[in-house]
Design a protein around this motif. Structure first.
Motif, PDB file in Angstrom:
ATOM      1  N   TYR A  89       0.369  -1.233   0.022  1.00 23.52           N
ATOM      2  CA  TYR A  89       0.030   0.316   0.176  1.00 23.52           C
ATOM      3  C   TYR A  89       0.887   0.953  -0.127  1.00 23.52           C
ATOM      4  CZ  TYR A  89      -2.786   4.129   2.076  1.00 23.52           C
ATOM      5  OH  TYR A  89      -3.561   5.392   1.792  1.00 23.52           O
ATOM      6  N   LEU A  90       1.534   0.979   0.967  1.00 20.31           N
ATOM      7  CA  LEU A  90       2.719   2.690   0.803  1.00 20.31           C
ATOM      8  C   LEU A  90       3.827   2.760  -0.259  1.00 20.31           C
ATOM      9  CD1 LEU A  90       3.938   1.859   4.276  1.00 20.31           C
ATOM     10  CD2 LEU A  90       2.339   3.543   4.002  1.00 20.31           C
ATOM     11  N   LEU A  91       3.982   1.566  -0.510  1.00 24.67           N
ATOM     12  CA  LEU A  91       4.542   1.742  -2.108  1.00 24.67           C
ATOM     13  C   LEU A  91       4.139   2.457  -3.703  1.00 24.67           C
ATOM     14  CD1 LEU A  91       7.810  -0.598  -1.443  1.00 24.67           C
ATOM     15  CD2 LEU A  91       7.853   1.513  -1.862  1.00 24.67           C
ATOM     16  N   HIS A  92       2.503   1.817  -3.585  1.00 24.23           N
ATOM     17  CA  HIS A  92       1.979   1.650  -4.853  1.00 24.23           C
ATOM     18  C   HIS A  92       0.967   3.325  -4.676  1.00 24.23           C
ATOM     19  CE1 HIS A  92      -0.730   0.629  -7.934  1.00 24.23           C
ATOM     20  NE2 HIS A  92      -1.916   1.398  -6.769  1.00 24.23           N
ATOM     21  N   HIS A  93       0.547   3.437  -3.420  1.00 25.28           N
ATOM     22  CA  HIS A  93      -0.288   4.431  -2.758  1.00 25.28           C
ATOM     23  C   HIS A  93       0.854   5.807  -3.507  1.00 25.28           C
ATOM     24  CE1 HIS A  93      -3.198   7.555  -1.242  1.00 25.28           C
ATOM     25  NE2 HIS A  93      -2.028   7.752  -0.526  1.00 25.28           N
ATOM     26  N   THR A  94       1.535   6.514  -2.979  1.00 21.43           N
ATOM     27  CA  THR A  94       3.001   7.057  -2.831  1.00 21.43           C
ATOM     28  C   THR A  94       3.250   7.241  -4.332  1.00 21.43           C
ATOM     29  OG1 THR A  94       4.910   5.593  -2.033  1.00 21.43           O
ATOM     30  CG2 THR A  94       4.142   7.458  -0.551  1.00 21.43           C
ATOM     31  N   ALA A  95       3.644   5.489  -4.683  1.00 23.61           N
ATOM     32  CA  ALA A  95       4.185   6.237  -6.418  1.00 23.61           C
ATOM     33  C   ALA A  95       2.692   6.638  -7.511  1.00 23.61           C
ATOM     34  CB  ALA A  95       4.146   4.671  -7.169  1.00 23.61           C
ATOM     35  N   HIS A  96       1.654   6.295  -7.161  1.00 22.16           N
ATOM     36  CA  HIS A  96       0.377   6.784  -7.485  1.00 22.16           C
ATOM     37  C   HIS A  96       0.231   7.994  -7.590  1.00 22.16           C
ATOM     38  CE1 HIS A  96      -3.584   6.803  -9.335  1.00 22.16           C
ATOM     39  NE2 HIS A  96      -3.638   7.411  -8.611  1.00 22.16           N
ATOM     40  N   VAL A  97       0.963   8.722  -6.194  1.00 17.28           N
ATOM     41  CA  VAL A  97       0.207  10.137  -6.052  1.00 17.28           C
ATOM     42  C   VAL A  97       1.351  10.987  -6.809  1.00 17.28           C
ATOM     43  CG1 VAL A  97      -0.273  11.856  -4.216  1.00 17.28           C
ATOM     44  CG2 VAL A  97      -1.426   9.805  -3.948  1.00 17.28           C
ATOM     45  N   LEU A  98       2.352  10.049  -6.681  1.00 21.12           N
ATOM     46  CA  LEU A  98       3.466  11.169  -7.144  1.00 21.12           C
ATOM     47  C   LEU A  98       3.542  11.265  -8.676  1.00 21.12           C
ATOM     48  CD1 LEU A  98       6.745  12.644  -7.931  1.00 21.12           C
ATOM     49  CD2 LEU A  98       7.580  10.199  -7.391  1.00 21.12           C
ATOM     50  N   SER A  99       3.135  10.271  -9.314  1.00 15.74           N
ATOM     51  CA  SER A  99       2.213   9.759 -10.938  1.00 15.74           C
ATOM     52  C   SER A  99       1.870  10.883 -10.884  1.00 15.74           C
ATOM     53  CB  SER A  99       2.536   8.646 -11.171  1.00 15.74           C
ATOM     54  OG  SER A  99       2.319   8.520 -12.683  1.00 15.74           O
ATOM     55  N   THR A 100       0.721  10.572 -10.624  1.00 14.91           N
ATOM     56  CA  THR A 100      -0.471  12.044 -10.534  1.00 14.91           C
ATOM     57  C   THR A 100       0.187  13.387 -10.531  1.00 14.91           C
ATOM     58  OG1 THR A 100      -1.535  11.686  -8.762  1.00 14.91           O
ATOM     59  CG2 THR A 100      -2.179  10.045 -10.192  1.00 14.91           C
ATOM     60  N   GLN A 101       0.894  13.520  -9.860  1.00 13.01           N
ATOM     61  CA  GLN A 101       1.411  14.990  -9.718  1.00 13.01           C
ATOM     62  C   GLN A 101       2.398  15.418 -10.954  1.00 13.01           C
ATOM     63  OE1 GLN A 101       3.228  15.498  -5.690  1.00 13.01           O
ATOM     64  NE2 GLN A 101       1.423  15.213  -4.571  1.00 13.01           N
ATOM     65  N   MET A 102       3.021  14.113 -11.002  1.00 17.17           N
ATOM     66  CA  MET A 102       4.031  14.736 -12.388  1.00 17.17           C
ATOM     67  C   MET A 102       3.312  14.246 -13.814  1.00 17.17           C
ATOM     68  SD  MET A 102       7.253  14.663 -12.425  1.00 17.17           S
ATOM     69  CE  MET A 102       7.912  13.672 -11.176  1.00 17.17           C
ATOM     70  N   THR A 103       2.354  13.306 -13.638  1.00 15.64           N
ATOM     71  CA  THR A 103       1.336  13.978 -14.927  1.00 15.64           C
ATOM     72  C   THR A 103       1.325  15.111 -15.312  1.00 15.64           C
ATOM     73  OG1 THR A 103       0.808  11.140 -14.404  1.00 15.64           O
ATOM     74  CG2 THR A 103      -0.500  12.820 -15.942  1.00 15.64           C
ATOM     75  N   ALA A 104       0.368  15.792 -13.710  1.00 19.18           N
ATOM     76  CA  ALA A 104      -0.725  17.577 -13.504  1.00 19.18           C
ATOM     77  C   ALA A 104       0.198  17.940 -14.746  1.00 19.18           C
ATOM     78  CB  ALA A 104      -1.528  17.097 -13.027  1.00 19.18           C
ATOM     79  N   ALA A 105       1.630  17.963 -13.638  1.00 19.90           N
ATOM     80  CA  ALA A 105       2.586  19.191 -14.095  1.00 19.90           C
ATOM     81  C   ALA A 105       2.774  19.051 -15.975  1.00 19.90           C
ATOM     82  CB  ALA A 105       3.468  18.547 -13.150  1.00 19.90           C
TER      83      ALA A 105
END
Length: 182
Positions: A32-48
């Motif tokens: 959960y910790l690795l997947h969730h943080t990777a997912h959120v980082l990915s969404t931030q990167m995608t939006a930016a």
């Protein structure tokens, strides 16, 4: 044994951070910790990166192509992309005028992905965005934890978690490793 629900209340907005689910065991839920943080980082990167009409995947390919003369297969390995996704990504970069396929000087069967001058500008801007997001993430931690986190993730990525395990036929949800291009 009662298992607590891990879903957020219906009134909680999707963008509101939630606490990790209640543990089902004494061990931390690394998945959960690795997947969730990777997912959120990915969404931030995608939006930016979307602000400059770039995807994280396209930026990764373009940035690696700009560093050295590399074939499409070499870039796919560096970007961890399968062959089909790589072709689609390079097609997009070519249509946008950011890269072009040129013959390799050393292997007539191979194509080098050459970054155009316009592509270099996009790489530079994109790298500033990526660097800022990474700085923001690390900046959310106390200074003494930053190097520890990066070092631990590097050791896992190059050691114990370096190679995906082949999943049995019929099991879904596990990404299959790409075949080696050796």
């Amino acid at each position: 044994m009662t298992v607590q629900s891990t879903s957020a209340p219906a009134s909680t907005p999707a963008s509101t951070p939630s606490a990790p689910p209640a543990p089902l065991s004494a061990s931390p839920d690394l998945s959960y910790l690795l997947h969730h943080t990777a997912h959120v980082l990915s969404t931030q990167m995608t939006a930016a990166l979307a602000e400059i009409d770039m995807s994280p995947r396209a930026h990764c390919v373009l940035a690696h192509a700009d560093q050295a003369e590399r074939t499409q297969a070499q870039l796919a390995d560096l970007a961890d992309l399968d062959k089909t996704t790589m072709v689609v990504t390079v097609d997009h970069l070519e249509r946008a005028g950011l890269a072009e396929r040129v013959p390799s000087a050393t292997d007539r069967r191979a194509r080098i992905i050459k970054v155009t001058p316009a592509g270099r500008k996009v790489v530079a801007t994109g790298q500033q965005i990526v660097d800022q997001i990474h700085q923001d993430v690390l900046g959310a931690l106390p200074e003494h934890e930053r190097a520890v986190l990066v070092g631990a993730l590097n050791r896992l990525a190059t050691g114990h978690l370096a190679t995906p395990v082949e999943s049995p036929e019929g099991i879904q949800g596990v990404r299959r490793p790409r075949q080696s291009r050796k």
